[in-house]
Motif scaffolding. Sequence first.
Motif, PDB file in Angstrom:
ATOM      1  N   GLU A   2      -6.907   6.969  14.928  1.00 46.10           N
ATOM      2  CA  GLU A   2      -6.794   7.574  13.607  1.00 46.10           C
ATOM      3  C   GLU A   2      -5.933   6.685  12.720  1.00 46.10           C
ATOM      4  N   ILE A   3      -6.353   6.524  11.486  1.00 42.70           N
ATOM      5  CA  ILE A   3      -5.631   5.696  10.525  1.00 42.70           C
ATOM      6  C   ILE A   3      -5.091   6.591   9.421  1.00 42.70           C
ATOM      7  N   LYS A   4      -3.822   6.392   9.077  1.00 44.04           N
ATOM      8  CA  LYS A   4      -3.198   7.122   7.980  1.00 44.04           C
ATOM      9  C   LYS A   4      -2.966   6.156   6.824  1.00 44.04           C
ATOM     10  N   ARG A   5      -3.057   6.679   5.628  1.00 43.49           N
ATOM     11  CA  ARG A   5      -2.872   5.866   4.430  1.00 43.49           C
ATOM     12  C   ARG A   5      -1.471   6.094   3.874  1.00 43.49           C
ATOM     13  N   ILE A   6      -0.810   4.987   3.496  1.00 43.62           N
ATOM     14  CA  ILE A   6       0.457   5.079   2.785  1.00 43.62           C
ATOM     15  C   ILE A   6       0.380   4.166   1.563  1.00 43.62           C
ATOM     16  N   THR A   7       1.207   4.446   0.599  1.00 47.70           N
ATOM     17  CA  THR A   7       1.284   3.614  -0.594  1.00 47.70           C
ATOM     18  C   THR A   7       2.657   2.969  -0.621  1.00 47.70           C
ATOM     19  N   ASN A  30      -3.359  -5.681   3.898  1.00 49.10           N
ATOM     20  CA  ASN A  30      -3.121  -4.525   4.752  1.00 49.10           C
ATOM     21  C   ASN A  30      -2.722  -4.956   6.165  1.00 49.10           C
ATOM     22  N   VAL A  34       0.775  -4.130   8.030  1.00 53.78           N
ATOM     23  CA  VAL A  34       0.833  -3.434   9.321  1.00 53.78           C
ATOM     24  C   VAL A  34       1.620  -4.267  10.328  1.00 53.78           C
TER      25      VAL A  34
END
Length: 104
Positions: A2-7, A30, A34
């Motif tokens: 699962e990948i979560k998005r952050i800004t 990206n 990471v």
Amino acid sequence: MEIKRITIRVPPELHQRLSQLAADRSVSLNTLAVEALEAYTESLAAEQERFPLRQLSALLAPAAEAANLTEEELPGYARQVRRRIWQERYEKVVQSHLHQQEPA
């Protein structure tokens, strides 16, 4: 996985350096972010020297007394100093990681 998005908001100069570094390494911005975050979290996990708030407060007590801080103000002051210490450590880790990744 699962990948979560952050800004993440960064200054333009840092964005430019990161973009250039990512391009030089032929990876996405990206992927570079990471990798940097992984390196940072690994360094925190490996970090042996921690500054618990109570111990930090005791170390800061003489400075706090000289600055006329009350006992009630001391924990807030300790939090600020602790935050500054972690920020400096974070910047050092990121800079070290970025320098390691620069092409020769």
